[in-house]
Design an enzyme around this catalytic site. Sequence first.
Site, PDB file in Angstrom:
ATOM      1  N   LYS A  22      67.257 -89.496  -0.594  1.00 22.79           N
ATOM      2  CA  LYS A  22      68.024 -90.557   0.071  1.00 22.79           C
ATOM      3  C   LYS A  22      67.092 -91.476   0.858  1.00 22.79           C
ATOM      4  O   LYS A  22      67.167 -92.698   0.739  1.00 22.79           O
ATOM      5  CB  LYS A  22      69.050 -89.937   1.036  1.00 22.79           C
ATOM      6  CG  LYS A  22      69.681 -90.941   1.966  1.00 22.79           C
ATOM      7  CD  LYS A  22      70.700 -90.314   2.905  1.00 22.79           C
ATOM      8  CE  LYS A  22      70.148 -89.746   4.183  1.00 22.79           C
ATOM      9  NZ  LYS A  22      69.799 -90.725   5.234  1.00 22.79           N
ATOM     10  N   ASN A  23      66.201 -90.884   1.661  1.00 20.27           N
ATOM     11  CA  ASN A  23      65.402 -91.720   2.553  1.00 20.27           C
ATOM     12  C   ASN A  23      64.247 -92.406   1.832  1.00 20.27           C
ATOM     13  O   ASN A  23      63.530 -93.206   2.428  1.00 20.27           O
ATOM     14  CB  ASN A  23      64.910 -90.900   3.751  1.00 20.27           C
ATOM     15  CG  ASN A  23      66.073 -90.557   4.674  1.00 20.27           C
ATOM     16  OD1 ASN A  23      67.167 -91.128   4.539  1.00 20.27           O
ATOM     17  ND2 ASN A  23      65.861 -89.624   5.580  1.00 20.27           N
ATOM     18  N   ARG A  93      72.614 -97.057   9.344  1.00 17.27           N
ATOM     19  CA  ARG A  93      71.480 -97.573  10.078  1.00 17.27           C
ATOM     20  C   ARG A  93      70.306 -97.910   9.149  1.00 17.27           C
ATOM     21  O   ARG A  93      69.525 -98.808   9.416  1.00 17.27           O
ATOM     22  CB  ARG A  93      71.058 -96.528  11.116  1.00 17.27           C
ATOM     23  CG  ARG A  93      70.272 -97.115  12.194  1.00 17.27           C
ATOM     24  CD  ARG A  93      69.784 -96.121  13.174  1.00 17.27           C
ATOM     25  NE  ARG A  93      68.933 -96.794  14.135  1.00 17.27           N
ATOM     26  CZ  ARG A  93      67.715 -97.169  13.871  1.00 17.27           C
ATOM     27  NH1 ARG A  93      67.178 -96.909  12.707  1.00 17.27           N
ATOM     28  NH2 ARG A  93      67.007 -97.804  14.784  1.00 17.27           N
ATOM     29  N   CYS A 117      73.761 -94.577  17.199  1.00 20.46           N
ATOM     30  CA  CYS A 117      74.362 -93.592  16.314  1.00 20.46           C
ATOM     31  C   CYS A 117      74.638 -92.373  17.155  1.00 20.46           C
ATOM     32  O   CYS A 117      74.250 -92.329  18.321  1.00 20.46           O
ATOM     33  CB  CYS A 117      73.464 -93.284  15.128  1.00 20.46           C
ATOM     34  SG  CYS A 117      72.110 -92.229  15.526  1.00 20.46           S
ATOM     35  N   ARG A 122      68.402 -95.101  19.194  1.00 18.65           N
ATOM     36  CA  ARG A 122      67.663 -95.500  17.989  1.00 18.65           C
ATOM     37  C   ARG A 122      67.298 -96.992  17.974  1.00 18.65           C
ATOM     38  O   ARG A 122      67.839 -97.774  17.187  1.00 18.65           O
ATOM     39  CB  ARG A 122      68.459 -95.104  16.731  1.00 18.65           C
ATOM     40  CG  ARG A 122      68.641 -93.593  16.654  1.00 18.65           C
ATOM     41  CD  ARG A 122      69.285 -93.151  15.388  1.00 18.65           C
ATOM     42  NE  ARG A 122      68.399 -93.219  14.244  1.00 18.65           N
ATOM     43  CZ  ARG A 122      68.782 -92.956  13.003  1.00 18.65           C
ATOM     44  NH1 ARG A 122      70.014 -92.614  12.755  1.00 18.65           N
ATOM     45  NH2 ARG A 122      67.924 -93.009  12.020  1.00 18.65           N
ATOM     46  N   PRO A 123      66.368 -97.372  18.851  1.00 13.93           N
ATOM     47  CA  PRO A 123      65.974 -98.780  18.924  1.00 13.93           C
ATOM     48  C   PRO A 123      65.163 -99.227  17.699  1.00 13.93           C
ATOM     49  O   PRO A 123      64.698 -98.392  16.930  1.00 13.93           O
ATOM     50  CB  PRO A 123      65.085 -98.813  20.175  1.00 13.93           C
ATOM     51  CG  PRO A 123      64.551 -97.419  20.313  1.00 13.93           C
ATOM     52  CD  PRO A 123      65.590 -96.506  19.743  1.00 13.93           C
ATOM     53  N   ASP A 125      62.749-101.821  18.282  1.00 16.74           N
ATOM     54  CA  ASP A 125      61.772-102.705  18.917  1.00 16.74           C
ATOM     55  C   ASP A 125      60.430-102.738  18.171  1.00 16.74           C
ATOM     56  O   ASP A 125      59.807-103.792  18.049  1.00 16.74           O
ATOM     57  CB  ASP A 125      61.558-102.268  20.374  1.00 16.74           C
ATOM     58  CG  ASP A 125      61.173-100.795  20.484  1.00 16.74           C
ATOM     59  OD1 ASP A 125      61.919 -99.941  19.970  1.00 16.74           O
ATOM     60  OD2 ASP A 125      60.115-100.486  21.059  1.00 16.74           O
ATOM     61  N   ASP A 316      65.263 -83.765  10.401  1.00 10.20           N
ATOM     62  CA  ASP A 316      66.415 -83.718   9.491  1.00 10.20           C
ATOM     63  C   ASP A 316      66.705 -82.290   8.987  1.00 10.20           C
ATOM     64  O   ASP A 316      67.677 -82.087   8.257  1.00 10.20           O
ATOM     65  CB  ASP A 316      66.189 -84.662   8.298  1.00 10.20           C
ATOM     66  CG  ASP A 316      66.153 -86.117   8.727  1.00 10.20           C
ATOM     67  OD1 ASP A 316      66.633 -86.418   9.831  1.00 10.20           O
ATOM     68  OD2 ASP A 316      65.630 -86.952   7.964  1.00 10.20           O
ATOM     69  N   ARG A 408      77.168 -88.729   2.643  1.00 11.01           N
ATOM     70  CA  ARG A 408      76.138 -89.759   2.835  1.00 11.01           C
ATOM     71  C   ARG A 408      74.795 -89.273   2.303  1.00 11.01           C
ATOM     72  O   ARG A 408      73.983 -90.083   1.863  1.00 11.01           O
ATOM     73  CB  ARG A 408      75.994 -90.085   4.323  1.00 11.01           C
ATOM     74  CG  ARG A 408      77.199 -90.806   4.908  1.00 11.01           C
ATOM     75  CD  ARG A 408      76.896 -91.262   6.309  1.00 11.01           C
ATOM     76  NE  ARG A 408      75.537 -91.779   6.356  1.00 11.01           N
ATOM     77  CZ  ARG A 408      74.708 -91.659   7.384  1.00 11.01           C
ATOM     78  NH1 ARG A 408      75.096 -91.069   8.475  1.00 11.01           N
ATOM     79  NH2 ARG A 408      73.495 -92.143   7.334  1.00 11.01           N
TER      80      ARG A 408
HETATM   81  N1  EPU Z   1      61.894 -95.557  17.622  1.00  9.61           N
HETATM   82  C1  EPU Z   1      61.632 -96.443  18.628  1.00  9.61           C
HETATM   83  N2  EPU Z   1      61.505 -97.768  18.307  1.00  9.61           N
HETATM   84  C2  EPU Z   1      61.631 -98.227  17.031  1.00  9.61           C
HETATM   85  C3  EPU Z   1      61.896 -97.299  16.008  1.00  9.61           C
HETATM   86  C4  EPU Z   1      62.027 -95.970  16.320  1.00  9.61           C
HETATM   87  O1  EPU Z   1      61.511 -96.070  19.789  1.00  9.61           O
HETATM   88  O2  EPU Z   1      61.499 -99.437  16.823  1.00  9.61           O
HETATM   89  C5  EPU Z   1      62.021 -94.120  17.919  1.00  9.61           C
HETATM   90  C6  EPU Z   1      63.390 -93.552  17.519  1.00  9.61           C
HETATM   91  O3  EPU Z   1      64.339 -93.733  18.545  1.00  9.61           O
HETATM   92  C7  EPU Z   1      63.071 -92.106  17.266  1.00  9.61           C
HETATM   93  C8  EPU Z   1      61.645 -92.156  16.685  1.00  9.61           C
HETATM   94  O4  EPU Z   1      61.118 -93.425  17.102  1.00  9.61           O
HETATM   95  O5  EPU Z   1      63.011 -91.415  18.488  1.00  9.61           O
HETATM   96  C9  EPU Z   1      61.576 -92.043  15.176  1.00  9.61           C
HETATM   97  O6  EPU Z   1      62.507 -92.915  14.573  1.00  9.61           O
HETATM   98  P1  EPU Z   1      62.259 -93.561  13.149  1.00  9.61           P
HETATM   99  O7  EPU Z   1      62.195 -95.040  13.316  1.00  9.61           O
HETATM  100  O8  EPU Z   1      61.109 -92.905  12.477  1.00  9.61           O
HETATM  101  O9  EPU Z   1      63.601 -93.205  12.385  1.00  9.61           O
HETATM  102  P2  EPU Z   1      64.252 -94.067  11.252  1.00  9.61           P
HETATM  103  O10 EPU Z   1      63.181 -94.688  10.459  1.00  9.61           O
HETATM  104  O11 EPU Z   1      65.294 -94.944  11.820  1.00  9.61           O
HETATM  105  C10 EPU Z   1      64.305 -92.251   9.373  1.00  9.61           C
HETATM  106  C11 EPU Z   1      65.341 -91.522   8.559  1.00  9.61           C
HETATM  107  C12 EPU Z   1      66.082 -90.522   9.437  1.00  9.61           C
HETATM  108  C13 EPU Z   1      65.063 -89.550  10.037  1.00  9.61           C
HETATM  109  C14 EPU Z   1      63.978 -90.347  10.806  1.00  9.61           C
HETATM  110  C15 EPU Z   1      62.877 -89.467  11.358  1.00  9.61           C
HETATM  111  C16 EPU Z   1      65.994 -93.110   6.858  1.00  9.61           C
HETATM  112  C17 EPU Z   1      67.054 -93.947   6.264  1.00  9.61           C
HETATM  113  N3  EPU Z   1      66.287 -92.466   7.984  1.00  9.61           N
HETATM  114  O12 EPU Z   1      65.002 -92.960  10.386  1.00  9.61           O
HETATM  115  O13 EPU Z   1      66.957 -89.803   8.568  1.00  9.61           O
HETATM  116  O14 EPU Z   1      65.700 -88.660  10.906  1.00  9.61           O
HETATM  117  O15 EPU Z   1      63.383 -91.327   9.923  1.00  9.61           O
HETATM  118  O16 EPU Z   1      62.235 -88.776  10.341  1.00  9.61           O
HETATM  119  O17 EPU Z   1      64.912 -92.998   6.304  1.00  9.61           O
HETATM  120  C18 EPU Z   1      68.808 -88.472   7.995  1.00  9.61           C
HETATM  121  O18 EPU Z   1      68.459 -88.572   6.816  1.00  9.61           O
HETATM  122  O19 EPU Z   1      69.698 -87.667   8.371  1.00  9.61           O
HETATM  123  C19 EPU Z   1      68.165 -89.325   8.990  1.00  9.61           C
HETATM  124  C20 EPU Z   1      68.695 -89.576  10.189  1.00  9.61           C
END
Ligand code: EPU
Length: 433
Positions: A22-23, A93, A117, A122-123, A125, A316, A408
Site C-alpha cells: 500500500k505505502n 492522508r 488523524c 501529523r504535520p 511542514d 505500522d 484501507r
Molecule cells: N513529521 C513532521 N513533519 C512533517 C512530516 C512528518 O513532523 O512534515 C513527523 C510525523 O508527525 C511523524 C514522523 O514525522 O511523527 C514520521 O512521519 P512520516 O512523514 O514519515 O509519515 P507519513 O509519510 O505521513 C508514512 C506511511 C504511514 C507510516 C509512516 C511512518 C504512507 C501512505 N503512510 O506516513 O503508514 O506509519 O510513513 O513509517 O506511506 C499505515 O500504513 O498504517 C500508515 C499510517
Amino acid sequence: MDKLVVEGGHRLEGAVRVCGAKNAVLPVLAAALLTDQPLVVPNAPRLSDVRTMLSVLGELGCETQRDDDGSVSVRAPADLSSHAGWEHVRRMRGSVCILGPLLARTGEAQVSLPGGCVFGVRPIDAHLRGFEALGAKVRIEHGYVVAEAPKDGLRGAELFLGTAFGSTVLGTANVMMAATLAKGRSVIHGAACEPEVEDLGRCLIAMGAKIEGLGSPRVVVEGVESLSGATWNVIPDRIEAGTYLIAGAMTGGRVRVEGCRSDHLSVLTERLRDAHVPLEVGPDWLETQAYDPRDPAQRPRATDVTTHAYPGFPTDLQAQWMALMTMADGISVITERIYPDRYMHLPELARLGAEIRRQESTAIVRGSERLSGAPVTASDLRASAALVLAGLVADGETHIHRVYHIDRGYELIEERLRPMGAVIRREKDEDGV
Ligand code: EPU
C-alpha cells in the site's frame, strides 16, 4: 457498515501470498502526474486507499483504469487541473504525495490539507520546506496548501528533510518527485530510507529520472527535461506480511507468508526469535513453525520493542506486536517513537482482557493466559489488524465494528485468513456502530 466476527481458538495452518505494498503504490501512482504517458502498476493491491488515490487523480483530470486482474493504469494528460479538493483528500492522508509531482509538472498546486488523524497531528511542514528550498512559494490558505513554482520552474537545491521524529517518508517521496523535473541537481539530506521510498525512486528511474543514493539518508536527484511512462511492479507489503506472520505466532500454527521480502522484515524476525517463536526464513518467504503458545513451557516470551524509522521496528506493526505481547509470558515495554499517541488499540485490547498500562509514549503489557472475545471498535487501520489478531486467540467471538478501516490496507483479510483455518466472517453491522 460491516463488521468482522472472529471465533477464537483455531490454529492457523497454510500459506498466504502477500500483495503489493500500500505505502509503495500510493506515491508510485502519484508519480504518474510527472508525465503525459501511462504509468501501469500490474500488482496494485485491491484496497480502498488505492481507490481513493485513483479518485484524487481522476479529479485532477487523469484517466485511470483498474482491470479485473488488479492492474491499475494512470495517464495524466497535459491539461491537468492543479486543484485537489477536501472531499477526496480528507479520506486519506497519503494523498498529500500528489503535491510534489503536481507542482513540478504544472508549476502550481492547490491541495487540501489532509487534516489530522486519529493518532495525532501529523504535520507536513518538512514537505513544504522542501518545496520552498526548490524555489516554490508556499502558503496555507482556507485549508489548502497553495504552492507555486517560479516562472522558469523549480530549481535543484541542497536541502534537509529531517523532522523532530527523524525523517519523513511521504515528505521524501514528495520532494524527490518534485526534484526529478527541477533544473539542476538536488541533494536531499535526512531522506527516509524506507523500502517504499526506494521503490518509488526506482520507479522514477524507470521513467527516466536520474537518482542516486536510494535507501540512504542522502539522495541526489539530477533534474531532467521530461519523464516517460513505465510499467512498475511495487514491492511486496512488509506490513501485511508481518501481520500474517504474527497471526501464525499467536495461534501457534505453521503459517507460510509467501512472495515477501524477508530482508525488509529483519527486525520483526529478530524480535520474534527473541520472543522464542519458532520461525524459518527464506529470501522471499517467512514461516512460523507449529508450537503451543498456551503451554507454559512454550509461551512466547515478553519482548520489548521501540518503533523507529527503517530499518528499526515499524510503527505500522506496533499494534500487532502488542496483540502478541498480550499473550506472552511476562511484562513487555512497547515504546512508540514515530507517533507517540498511536495507541487507540489499547483500550480495545483491554476489552478482550489484555492488561496494558500506558505512560505517555510507552505501553506496558502484562501477558495473560487468556483473552476473551468481546465487541470492539476498530479506530484505524493497524489497530483493526491488532484486534483481528487478538480475536483469533480470544475465547468465544470477537465482533470488530467499523471494519472499513481494515479494507484501507488489507486486501480482503477474512478471505486470506479463512483458507488457513481461521473462523472469521464479515457481516452487515446491524448495531450500526
Ligand atoms: N513529521 C513532521 N513533519 C512533517 C512530516 C512528518 O513532523 O512534515 C513527523 C510525523 O508527525 C511523524 C514522523 O514525522 O511523527 C514520521 O512521519 P512520516 O512523514 O514519515 O509519515 P507519513 O509519510 O505521513 C508514512 C506511511 C504511514 C507510516 C509512516 C511512518 C504512507 C501512505 N503512510 O506516513 O503508514 O506509519 O510513513 O513509517 O506511506 C499505515 O500504513 O498504517 C500508515 C499510517
